[in-house]
Design an enzyme around this catalytic site. Structure first.
Site, PDB file in Angstrom:
ATOM      1  N   ASN A  45       0.843  -1.192   0.000  1.00 13.33           N
ATOM      2  CA  ASN A  45       0.000   0.000   0.000  1.00 13.33           C
ATOM      3  C   ASN A  45       0.875   1.238   0.000  1.00 13.33           C
ATOM      4  O   ASN A  45       1.960   1.275   0.614  1.00 13.33           O
ATOM      5  CB  ASN A  45      -1.016  -0.003   1.146  1.00 13.33           C
ATOM      6  CG  ASN A  45      -0.421  -0.191   2.520  1.00 13.33           C
ATOM      7  OD1 ASN A  45       0.585  -0.861   2.683  1.00 13.33           O
ATOM      8  ND2 ASN A  45      -1.042   0.405   3.521  1.00 13.33           N
ATOM      9  N   ILE A  46       0.406   2.241  -0.740  1.00 18.23           N
ATOM     10  CA  ILE A  46       1.156   3.491  -0.910  1.00 18.23           C
ATOM     11  C   ILE A  46       0.198   4.640  -0.609  1.00 18.23           C
ATOM     12  O   ILE A  46      -0.747   4.877  -1.372  1.00 18.23           O
ATOM     13  CB  ILE A  46       1.709   3.607  -2.355  1.00 18.23           C
ATOM     14  CG1 ILE A  46       2.589   2.392  -2.698  1.00 18.23           C
ATOM     15  CG2 ILE A  46       2.499   4.913  -2.513  1.00 18.23           C
ATOM     16  CD1 ILE A  46       2.958   2.273  -4.173  1.00 18.23           C
ATOM     17  N   GLU A  47       0.412   5.304   0.517  1.00 19.30           N
ATOM     18  CA  GLU A  47      -0.500   6.369   0.950  1.00 19.30           C
ATOM     19  C   GLU A  47      -0.014   7.733   0.469  1.00 19.30           C
ATOM     20  O   GLU A  47       1.070   7.856  -0.126  1.00 19.30           O
ATOM     21  CB  GLU A  47      -0.640   6.312   2.480  1.00 19.30           C
ATOM     22  CG  GLU A  47      -1.238   4.977   2.915  1.00 19.30           C
ATOM     23  CD  GLU A  47      -1.471   4.859   4.404  1.00 19.30           C
ATOM     24  OE1 GLU A  47      -0.944   5.696   5.175  1.00 19.30           O
ATOM     25  OE2 GLU A  47      -2.177   3.914   4.805  1.00 19.30           O
ATOM     26  N   CYS A  56      -4.036   0.580  -2.647  1.00 15.07           N
ATOM     27  CA  CYS A  56      -3.911  -0.658  -1.887  1.00 15.07           C
ATOM     28  C   CYS A  56      -2.821  -1.562  -2.451  1.00 15.07           C
ATOM     29  O   CYS A  56      -2.492  -1.503  -3.647  1.00 15.07           O
ATOM     30  CB  CYS A  56      -5.226  -1.424  -1.903  1.00 15.07           C
ATOM     31  SG  CYS A  56      -6.571  -0.618  -1.033  1.00 15.07           S
ATOM     32  N   GLU A  58      -2.950  -4.740  -3.113  1.00 15.48           N
ATOM     33  CA  GLU A  58      -3.431  -5.651  -4.158  1.00 15.48           C
ATOM     34  C   GLU A  58      -3.431  -4.969  -5.515  1.00 15.48           C
ATOM     35  O   GLU A  58      -3.016  -5.551  -6.526  1.00 15.48           O
ATOM     36  CB  GLU A  58      -4.856  -6.125  -3.837  1.00 15.48           C
ATOM     37  CG  GLU A  58      -4.978  -6.901  -2.545  1.00 15.48           C
ATOM     38  CD  GLU A  58      -5.308  -6.018  -1.343  1.00 15.48           C
ATOM     39  OE1 GLU A  58      -4.790  -4.884  -1.273  1.00 15.48           O
ATOM     40  OE2 GLU A  58      -6.081  -6.463  -0.489  1.00 15.48           O
ATOM     41  N   CYS A  89     -10.155  -5.062   0.122  1.00 14.32           N
ATOM     42  CA  CYS A  89     -11.310  -4.147   0.117  1.00 14.32           C
ATOM     43  C   CYS A  89     -12.162  -4.388  -1.130  1.00 14.32           C
ATOM     44  O   CYS A  89     -11.759  -5.078  -2.068  1.00 14.32           O
ATOM     45  CB  CYS A  89     -10.846  -2.695   0.203  1.00 14.32           C
ATOM     46  SG  CYS A  89     -10.209  -2.044  -1.356  1.00 14.32           S
ATOM     47  N   CYS A  92     -10.605  -3.387  -4.533  1.00 14.57           N
ATOM     48  CA  CYS A  92      -9.579  -4.348  -4.967  1.00 14.57           C
ATOM     49  C   CYS A  92     -10.220  -5.642  -5.451  1.00 14.57           C
ATOM     50  O   CYS A  92      -9.753  -6.244  -6.418  1.00 14.57           O
ATOM     51  CB  CYS A  92      -8.596  -4.636  -3.837  1.00 14.57           C
ATOM     52  SG  CYS A  92      -7.459  -3.266  -3.570  1.00 14.57           S
TER      53      CYS A  92
HETATM   54  N1  THU Z   1      -5.344  -1.365   2.283  1.00 18.28           N
HETATM   55  C1  THU Z   1      -4.766  -2.230   1.387  1.00 18.28           C
HETATM   56  O1  THU Z   1      -3.590  -2.064   1.028  1.00 18.28           O
HETATM   57  N2  THU Z   1      -5.511  -3.232   0.900  1.00 18.28           N
HETATM   58  C2  THU Z   1      -6.822  -3.452   1.200  1.00 18.28           C
HETATM   59  O2  THU Z   1      -7.454  -4.306   0.609  1.00 18.28           O
HETATM   60  C3  THU Z   1      -7.471  -2.657   2.260  1.00 18.28           C
HETATM   61  C4  THU Z   1      -6.709  -1.483   2.744  1.00 18.28           C
HETATM   62  C5  THU Z   1      -4.558  -0.244   2.795  1.00 18.28           C
HETATM   63  C6  THU Z   1      -4.995   1.093   2.292  1.00 18.28           C
HETATM   64  C7  THU Z   1      -4.475   2.010   3.375  1.00 18.28           C
HETATM   65  O3  THU Z   1      -3.142   2.367   3.058  1.00 18.28           O
HETATM   66  C8  THU Z   1      -4.473   1.143   4.636  1.00 18.28           C
HETATM   67  O4  THU Z   1      -4.648  -0.188   4.195  1.00 18.28           O
HETATM   68  C9  THU Z   1      -5.555   1.489   5.636  1.00 18.28           C
HETATM   69  O5  THU Z   1      -6.795   1.526   5.027  1.00 18.28           O
END
Ligand code: THU
Length: 133
Positions: A45-47, A56, A58, A89, A92
């Site tokens: 995941n890259i915010e 996300c 995935e 999620c 994804c």
């Molecule tokens: N996140 C994922 O990487 N994959 C998912 O399927 C659900 C959420 C990440 C997004 C965000 O960076 C962190 O989890 C919190 O929501």
């Protein structure tokens, strides 16, 4: 899909979670996607400071794979969570269903690998949206 390949993917997903850029949520997620040609694409995941732009793990893995010429994948592992696994999620799930067949295994594991839960793409997203052909 043999269990040793899923275990290998789970390890790659745990490793990828270590590269997560998650300074805002502090919630690390990793993914590892097996392509039909045998290549493994990982993602994390890259915010972003603009929160809604987070990507996300995935979808990072899918976009890496597709942009490298792989469009058919046969298995996925996702690593996230401490007490219990992080589930993919909804967004994804729809993206994954575009590129993996309904029977493809999805292994979700905690970051330490202690909890393992197995699903299929079809079980995660029954009634996938598809355009009529
Ligand atoms: N996140 C994922 O990487 N994959 C998912 O399927 C659900 C959420 C990440 C997004 C965000 O960076 C962190 O989890 C919190 O929501």
């Amino acid at each position: 899909m043999d269990n040793s390949m899923l275990a290998k993917l789970a390890e790659a997903a745990i490793d990828a979670a270590g590269r997560a850029y998650a300074p805002y949520s502090k919630f690390r997620v990793g993914a590892a996607l097996l392509a039909e040609d045998g290549r493994v694409f990982t993602g994390c995941n890259i915010e972003n400071a603009s929160y809604g732009l987070a990507n996300c793990a995935e979808r990072t893995a899918v976009f890496k794979g597709v942009s490298e010429g792989a469009t058919c994948f046969t298995a996925l592992a996702v690593a996230g969570g401490k007490e219990d696994v992080a589930m993919p999620c909804g967004a994804c799930r729809q993206v994954l269903a575009e590129f993996l067949p309904p029977g493809a295994p999805v292994r979700c594991v905690t970051l330490d690998g202690a909890v393992v839960r197995d699903f299929t793409i079809g079980a995660l997203l029954p009634g996938t949206f598809r355009l009529p052909v």
